[in-house]
Scaffold this motif. Sequence first.
Motif, mmCIF file in Angstrom:
data_model
loop_
_atom_site.group_PDB
_atom_site.id
_atom_site.type_symbol
_atom_site.label_atom_id
_atom_site.label_comp_id
_atom_site.label_asym_id
_atom_site.label_seq_id
_atom_site.Cartn_x
_atom_site.Cartn_y
_atom_site.Cartn_z
ATOM 1 N N GLY A 1 27.488 69.506 -1.578
ATOM 2 C CA GLY A 1 26.781 68.247 -1.365
ATOM 3 C C GLY A 1 27.676 67.040 -1.576
ATOM 4 N N VAL A 2 27.668 66.114 -0.611
ATOM 5 C CA VAL A 2 28.483 64.888 -0.712
ATOM 6 C C VAL A 2 27.668 63.647 -0.388
ATOM 7 N N GLY A 3 26.359 63.806 -0.204
ATOM 8 C CA GLY A 3 25.525 62.679 0.194
ATOM 9 C C GLY A 3 25.073 61.827 -0.979
ATOM 10 N N ASN A 4 24.739 60.581 -0.668
ATOM 11 C CA ASN A 4 24.181 59.658 -1.650
ATOM 12 C C ASN A 4 23.376 58.611 -0.884
ATOM 13 N N PRO A 5 22.118 58.915 -0.550
ATOM 14 C CA PRO A 5 21.309 58.016 0.275
ATOM 15 C C PRO A 5 21.173 56.615 -0.301
ATOM 16 N N ILE B 1 25.233 56.731 1.976
ATOM 17 C CA ILE B 1 26.168 57.806 2.344
ATOM 18 C C ILE B 1 25.354 59.000 2.815
ATOM 19 N N CYS B 2 25.086 59.036 4.087
ATOM 20 C CA CYS B 2 24.262 60.104 4.651
ATOM 21 C C CYS B 2 24.585 60.335 6.127
ATOM 22 N N GLN B 3 25.747 59.836 6.585
ATOM 23 C CA GLN B 3 26.115 59.982 7.987
ATOM 24 C C GLN B 3 26.434 61.449 8.294
ATOM 25 N N PRO B 4 26.082 61.924 9.477
ATOM 26 C CA PRO B 4 26.298 63.334 9.810
ATOM 27 C C PRO B 4 27.750 63.649 10.125
ATOM 28 N N TRP B 5 28.053 64.937 10.139
ATOM 29 C CA TRP B 5 29.369 65.392 10.578
ATOM 30 C C TRP B 5 29.702 64.807 11.953
ATOM 31 N N HIS B 6 30.947 64.468 12.143
ATOM 32 C CA HIS B 6 31.520 63.984 13.405
ATOM 33 C C HIS B 6 31.156 62.531 13.713
ATOM 34 N N SER B 7 30.451 61.877 12.825
ATOM 35 C CA SER B 7 30.160 60.457 13.017
ATOM 36 C C SER B 7 31.387 59.614 12.689
ATOM 37 N N PRO B 8 31.655 58.557 13.464
ATOM 38 C CA PRO B 8 32.768 57.661 13.132
ATOM 39 C C PRO B 8 32.542 56.900 11.832
#
Length: 393
Positions: free
Chosen positions: A349-353, A357-364
């Motif tokens: 887990g690396v998210g922090n809404p 910090i919740c952008q998906p994989w492959h997002s710029p």
Amino acid sequence: MKTFLEMAQEMQNELVSIRRDFHQHPELSWKEYETTKKIKEYLTSWGIEVIPWGGDTGVIGLLKGAEDGPVVALRGDIDALPVTEETGESFASVNEGCMHACGHDIHITTILGAAALLAKKKDEIKGSVKFIFQPAEEAINGADTMVKHGVLENPQVDAVFGVHNNPELRAGQIGLKPGPLMAATDGVYLTVKGRGGHGGIPNLCVDPVVAAAAIITNMQSIIARRISPLDSAVISWGSIHAGEANHVIPDSVTMSGTVRSYRKEVQAKLKEEMERVIHNTAASYGCTADFEYRYGLPVVDNDKVLAEWLKSPLGKVFGDGVIEPIPNTGAEDFAFYMEKVPGVFLWLGVGNPEQGICQPWHSPKFRMDESALALGAAGFAQLAFDYVNEFKK
């Protein structure tokens, strides 16, 4: 004696620095030259042997413990994506059009951190640990290439564990699931052939566009009526090309797409049903079809015995943050290792809404909560240590 978690927390600033350096200098698949050089330097500085594996990029490290015993492998991928970064971070990519938008910089840092921690307890390790820093995961042929070059041999690996970040899980959590976690992904390629002509006189043509449209629609009946409701499968056509002018019916339509599933039996059934639907539908419109089904990445199918056992070592680091995640239909070439030896793929887990910090994989705009770095390093060090010292087959 300090725990792995306590040691990792003391390394937190160093881990952040390591991760930001790799993030700032991403490299594409099979071009990870500087990344490879840096990884070798870190491992060597900690007294970990670097073993040539046969490729120009990627690294294999070997830590031999105080006694002969089991061999466990920890794998992290190292390549980046052709994405232009839009995070605004002070350590954003300096390589134009290239970004660690899938978080492989996190994976490098996690496995490097685990290596550093394990090296400090070398005299307590009753076995060996291999560290696999794999190139070209995004090109989907890095793992297969490494396996064919024998990275799971000499010494023979008994179990392999892989890490992937997951921004849908909070920092402080780790996703552990027995059985299928990520889907097998195959490629499908289709050409529907008819007879072109004037768009205003369709009766003198055999229109492949109409036939292709019917094939696309009929494909979904396979999922709805030919695959058990208890199984999961997805057919997606991502590329469709036909003709050049709006008033001309073309001779052919070319299409390509992906098919995703979680079981080999379903995989075989999908191929069989697609062939039947495609050829019969094309024929009903007076067309013919050339169809190719290419098997791609196998399913990431976590070993159930190892997954159950992992609750204990991971619990020492993550406490009640060890959760069972919902699988997804993304694919991962880590599956190639699992075809050779028992393994488990984990989601860190690396998210922090609350911090956005919740952008998906492959997002710029992909980012991470860096507090996860120490946890990831400690978690993988702990599971490797406990495996070689305690796990009984």
